[in-house]
Design an enzyme around this catalytic site. Structure first.
Site, PDB file in Angstrom:
ATOM      1  N   ASP A   1       0.796  -1.074  -0.446  1.00  0.00           N
ATOM      2  CA  ASP A   1       0.127  -0.231   0.362  1.00  0.00           C
ATOM      3  C   ASP A   1       0.966   1.818  -0.137  1.00  0.00           C
ATOM      4  O   ASP A   1       0.276   2.122  -0.233  1.00  0.00           O
ATOM      5  CB  ASP A   1      -0.700   0.052   1.114  1.00  0.00           C
ATOM      6  CG  ASP A   1      -0.357  -0.214   2.388  1.00  0.00           C
ATOM      7  OD1 ASP A   1       0.983  -0.514   2.218  1.00  0.00           O
ATOM      8  OD2 ASP A   1      -0.984  -0.352   3.942  1.00  0.00           O
TER       9      ASP A   1
ATOM     10  N   ASP B   1       3.689   0.693  13.710  1.00  0.00           N
ATOM     11  CA  ASP B   1       2.762  -0.230  13.665  1.00  0.00           C
ATOM     12  C   ASP B   1       3.392  -2.098  14.109  1.00  0.00           C
ATOM     13  O   ASP B   1       3.236  -2.716  14.473  1.00  0.00           O
ATOM     14  CB  ASP B   1       2.712  -0.931  12.265  1.00  0.00           C
ATOM     15  CG  ASP B   1       1.385   0.011  11.333  1.00  0.00           C
ATOM     16  OD1 ASP B   1       1.099   1.176  12.705  1.00  0.00           O
ATOM     17  OD2 ASP B   1       1.318   0.037  10.064  1.00  0.00           O
TER      18      ASP B   1
END
Length: 790
Positions: A69, A499
Site C-alpha cells: 500500500d 506498527d
C-alpha cells in the site's frame, strides 16, 4: 500496433521504456574529492506492512508480483525465493507512486507488467495518479499520468484488481477508478488512457462522508474476463447496481440481472462486491461481498457482513455458496478469493477481519457446494488446525506473545485480501496480511486430511486426527516498514518502527524479534554515547496503564517499560526520547501538546518535569558533556548546563520557526550541534541546514542546501578528524542523500536515480565503526543502508 491475444504466439519484446527523470543537478561541490559510488541494501525485517495484492502470471511459471500500500511493488525470484523491489527509482517529487493500488501482468507477452499508482485521493498526496508500464518485468518503467488521484493507501485498497490486461487483445487494458471517475481504457499497452464513456455507473458507495479519509466514493472496483464466453465483467461500489457485463468488447454495457439481490445485501446490510475469480472451464464467476471496502473494519452490528455468490456465466443463474459455518458465529465479510486453475471446481476464500481468534481460510473442491475450514473448535473451545505456522523467516510475527487458548501468537493474519493459488502448481498458495506474506508448497495435503471435527458417541464435537502441513513466511525481500528513527551504536542498529515497534539488529542480514516493549509504533530511540549498553526508546501505546518509554541496559538484549507519566494519555503519544552522554538521565517529550518534557534520574522509575521548555520541545544530548542538553521549539534554541533540570533560551536568531524535524549533537565534539529544516511552504518559512560550534548560541547556515530533513554522523575518513556528516536534503531542487567528509564545507550526493525510495531519510545516521556506511529511514521501504562500493 500489432494485436496479440492469449492464444497468439509471443513475439520479441519491444524496447523497454525507461522513466524520464529530471537531470541530476550540480552538487554543492560537483564531483567533490572523495566522491564514490554506493551499494544499497535493506537491514532485513521481512514484511512489516499490508500486502493487498499477489498476482501469478497465467502463462509463465514462477512469474509472481506483489503490491504494497505504501512500499511499492515486487517481483518474485524463484532461484533465491526472495522478492525484488521494482519502484526504488521513485523520488520525493512523486513519492505517491510508491502506493500501488493495482497491478496487471500480461498473460500473452509476459515481459509486460503494469502498476496503477498514487497513494492518496485526498490532498495528502499533491500529485495525481499514474499507470506505470514496463516491457522488462518491472526492471524499468514508463509513466502514463492520469488526470485524477488514486488511493494505494486508502480504504478499499485490497479490492480485486482494478487494473487488468484483456487476454483476448493484450494491447487493451482497463482501469477502475474511485471518486466518480468511472472506467478507463488503454489500447496501446498502457501508454495512453481514455474514459470509457459508454460505461454507465461510476459507483456511489461511501464509508463515512464526515471523515475525509473515508469519504471516497469507492467507484469501479475490479474487472474480470470470461475468456470462454468473451465477456467482460466489472464490479461497482453500488449496492443497487453492483455488476456490469459487456459482450461486445466494451462497446456496450448492461447491468447483470439479479446482481443487486445477490451482491448488494446480506442480512439487511448493504454490501458491495469486493473481489472476483473466474472458473472458465465450468463457466462460473465467483464474487465475494463485504459491508465495507476494508481493510480494517469487522462485522456490522446487525449480523453477517458478506457472502460468496456464484454466477453461471452461460445461463445467468446465481447461487449463494457462502460457507454455512464459522466457529465465531458470524462471518464479518470476505477478503480474498482464488480458483485453482489446475483443478477446476477447487477454490479458496478468506474471511476479512475475523479478529478473534484468527482469520479463516475456506476451501472447496466442489465449486462451493461444501467447504472445509483451516481451523475449528472441538468440545471446550480447543482449537484444531490443518497446518502449522512457521515464522522463522520473521521471528517478530509472534509479537512477543504466547498462545492464549485458541488465539495463537502467530496468526493466519488479518486483512487477508491477497489470496492466490499458483495457476501452474496446485500445491503453492500465497496470501498477504497486514504484516507479511504466508505461503506453502504443500497445499493439496489439505484435501487428504478430511474433516477436522467429528462427533463422539455422545454427540460431542471432537477433533479428528490430521497430519498437518506447514505454512511459512514468504516475504523475504519484501521490506515495507515505515521507519521513524534509528540509532547506530557500532555493531548494533536500533530502530523505531511504525506498527511493529522496533528492532535491535546485530546482524543486518537476519530478521530479528521485535523490541519487547508495549509499543504499537516506535517513534524515537537514543543511546548513551559513553555507555552504548544503555538504550532508550519511546513509542505509541494502547490504553492508559502502560508506560511509553522503554529502557535497555544490556545493548538491547532485554527491555523494560518505564513508568507512566501522569497527564499523558494512552492510545498514541510516543513523542521523542533522549539520554545524557553518560546514561544518567533520560528525557522524554510526550507526543502531546499539553504536557511539557520530563526527565528521569532512575532509568524511568520516576519522572520530573523539565523547567524552562514549552510542551513539544524536542531534546538532544551533547555527545560529550553529560551535564549539557539542547532543545528546540518554534525557532527558539535552548540549552541546559545542569543535566537537563532547567533550560534557557540561548538567544540564537535566524533559525526556522517551523518545519524542523531533526537536530543532532556531534560525537566527540563538545558543543557542536547541527540542525536540519525542511521549511514550511504554507507559512513561507524557508528551510536548510545550520551548524553551531558554541552550544547553540550562534549558528552558520550551510548555503548548499535548499531544505534538509535530517542530519547524522558516522566514522570519520582517514583524512579528517571530524565525523562524516550525512543528510537527506535538497540541492537546487533535487532531493537526495548527501555526505560531507570535511566538516560540512563540501558535499556530494551518494545515492543515484535508481535508489531514491520515495520519501527517505527523515532520520539518518552513519555508522561509528564503518567509514562510509549510512543508515536511512523510509516510509514503506524499511531500513536502507549504504556502503561505499569496493
Amino acid at each position: 500496433m500489432q494485436r496479440r491475444t492469449f492464444l497468439a504466439s509471443i513475439g520479441t519484446a519491444a524496447a523497454a521504456a525507461t522513466i524520464g527523470l529530471p537531470p541530476e543537478p550540480a552538487q554543492a561541490t560537483a564531483h567533490a574529492p572523495g566522491a564514490c559510488t554506493y551499494t544499497w541494501k535493506n537491514a532485513v525485517i521481512n514484511g512489516g506492512g499490508f500486502v493487498p495484492g499477489i498476482l501469478f502470471n497465467e502463462t509463465e511459471p514462477n512469474l509472481i508480483y506483489a503490491r504494497t500500500d505504501i512500499g511499492g511493488c515486487y517481483r518474485w525470484q524463484e532461484d533465491s525465493r526472495t522478492w525484488k523491489p521494482l519502484l526504488d527509482w521513485v523520488g520525493r517529487d512523486k513519492w505517491g507512486y510508491s502506493g500501488v493500488v493495482s497491478m496487471a501482468t500480461d498473460p500473452v507477452e509476459t515481459h509486460r507488467v503494469y502498476a496503477a499508482v498514487g497513494t492518496y485521493t485526498i490532498d495528502w498526496d499533491p500529485n495525481n495518479g499514474a499507470v506505470l508500464y514496463s516491457d522488462d518485468k518491472g526492471d524499468t518503467w514508463g509513466v502514463a499520468e492520469l488526470p485524477f488521484k488514486q488511493g494505494g493507501n486508502m480504504p478499499g485498497r485490497g479490492m480485486g484488481e482494478r487494473l487488468v490486461v484483456n487476454p483476448a487483445d493484450n494491447t487493451e487494458l482497463y482501469l477502475g477508478t474511485p471518486n466518480g471517475n468511472g472506467l478507463w481504457r488503454s489500447r496501446d499497452h498502457g501508454r495512453t488512457w481514455a474514459h470509457v464513456e459508454e460505461f454507465p455507473n461510476p459507483g456511489n458507495f461511501v464509508v463515512d462522508p464526515s471523515n475525509p479519509l473515508l469519504a471516497d466514493n469507492q467507484g469501479v472496483l475490479w474487472i474480470d474476463f470470461d475468456q470462454v464466453g468473451g465477456r467482460v465483467y466489472v464490479g461497482v461500489a453500488d449496492p443497487d447496481d453492483p455488476l456490469y457485463v459487456s459482450e461486445d468488447s466494451g462497446s456496450t454495457w448492461q447491468a447483470v440481472p439479479g446482481a443487486a439481490e445477490a451482491l448488494g445485501s446480506a442480512d439487511g446490510n448493504r454490501t458491495i462486491p469486493g473481489q472476483s475469480a473466474v472458473d472458465d472451464l465450468n463457466g462460473y464467476l465467483y464474487i465475494v461481498t463485504s459491508h465495507d471496502p476494508g481493510p480494517y473494519n469487522g462485522a456490522p452490528a446487525s449480523g453477517d457482513g458478506g457472502r460468496i455468490q456464484r454466477l453461471a456465466t452461460g445461463t445467468g443463474e446465481w447461487t449463494d455458496v457462502t460457507p454455512a459455518y464459522n466457529p465465531r458465529g458470524v462471518i464479518p465479510g470476505f477478503g480474498g478469493i482464488t480458483v485453482d486453475r489446475q483443478n477446476p471446481g477447487t477454490l479458496m476464500a478468506a474471511t476479512r477481519n475475523n479478529w478473534y481468534p484468527d482469520e479463516i481460510l475456506y476451501r472447496s473442491t466442489d465449486s462451493g457446494a461444501t467447504w472445509q475450514l483451516s481451523w475449528d473448535y472441538a468440545e471446550g473451545q480447543d482449537r484444531h488446525d490443518r497446518f502449522d505456522m512457521d515464522n522463522a523467516g520473521s521471528p517478530w510475527l509472534s509479537w512477543n506473545g504466547e498462545n492464549q487458548g485458541p488465539q495463537y501468537a502467530v496468526k493466519h493474519g488479518w486483512m487477508i485480501d491477497a489470496l492466490a493459488i499458483d495457476p501452474h502448481n496446485s500445491d503453492r498458495i500465497m496470501w498477504g496480511t497486514g504484516a507479511t506474506i504466508w505461503g506453502t508448497e504443500e497445499l493439496t495435503r489439505w484435501d487428504a486430511q478430511g474433516e477436522l471435527i467429528g462427533q463422539d458417541e455422545a454427540g460431542r464435537r471432537v477433533a479428528l486426527p490430521v497430519e498437518k502441513f506447514t505454512v511459512a513466511v514468504r516475504a523475504e525481500g519484501v521490506e515495507e516498514c515505515a521507519i521513524l528513527d534509528l540509532a547506530a551504536l557500532g555493531g548494533t542498529l536500533v530502530s523505531a518502527v511504525g506498527d511493529v515497534g522496533g528492532f535491535v539488529h546485530t546482524n543486518l542480514d537476519r530478521a530479528e524479534p521485535m523490541i519487547d516493549t508495549d509499543w504499537s509504533t516506535g517513534t524515537s530511540v537514543d543511546f548513551a554515547q559513553s555507555d552504548p549498553n544503555i538504550i532508550v526508546g519511546t513509542g505509541n501505546v494502547h490504553g492508559n496503564e502502560k508506560g511509553h518509554v522503554g529502557v535497555s541496559t544490556d545493548r538491547g538484549k532485554t527491555w523494560r517499560n518505564a513508568s507512566r507519566v501522569e497527564g499523558v494519555p494512552g492510545d498514541g503519544h510516543g513523542g521523542a526520547v533522549a539520554i545524557s552522554a553518560n546514561g544518567s538521565r533520560i528525557f522524554w517529550t510526550p507526543g502531546s501538546s499539553e504536557v511539557t518534557p520530563v526527565y528521569s534520574t532512575d532509568l524511568g522509575a520516576t519522572w520530573i518535569p523539565v523547567r524552562g521548555l514549552p510542551a513539544g520541545a524536542k531534546i538532544r544530548s551533547d555527545r560529550v558533556d553529560p551535564s549539557v542538553l539542547y532543545a528546540f521549539s518554534g525557532g527558539t534554541f535552548y540549552r541546559s548546563s545542569d543535566g537537563g533540570a532547567t533550560f534557557a533560551d540561548t538567544g540564537a536568531t535566524g533559525l526556522p520557526t517551523a518545519g524542523v524535524d531533526d537536530f543532532r549533537a556531534v560525537p566527540r565534539h563538545k558543543k557542536h550541534v547541527w540542525l536540519a529544516g525542511r521549511g514550511d511552504e504554507k507559512t513561507g518559512v524557508t528551510g536548510g541546514m545550520w551548524r553551531s560550534k558554541d552550544g547553540g548560541a550562534t549558528w552558520k547556515q550551510i548555503t548548499a542546501f535548499d531544505t534538509a530533513e535530517s542530519v547524522g554522523f558516522g566514522k570519520a575518513s582517514k583524512k579528517s578528524s571530524y565525523p562524516t556528516i550525512y543528510s537527506s536534503a535538497q540541492v537546487r531542487g533535487k532531493a537526495a542523500i548527501y555526505r560531507s567528509t570535511d566538516g560540512g564545507n563540501r558535499w556530494v550526493r551518494i545515492n543515484d536515480d535508481d535508489h531514491q525510495w520515495a520519501w527517505s531519510g527523515s532520520a539518518i545516521t552513519g555508522d561509528p565503526w564503518i567509514y562510509g556506511r549510512v543508515y536511512l529511514t523510509t516510509n514503506g521501504r524499511g531500513i536502507i543502508y549504504g556502503d561505499i562500493a569496493r
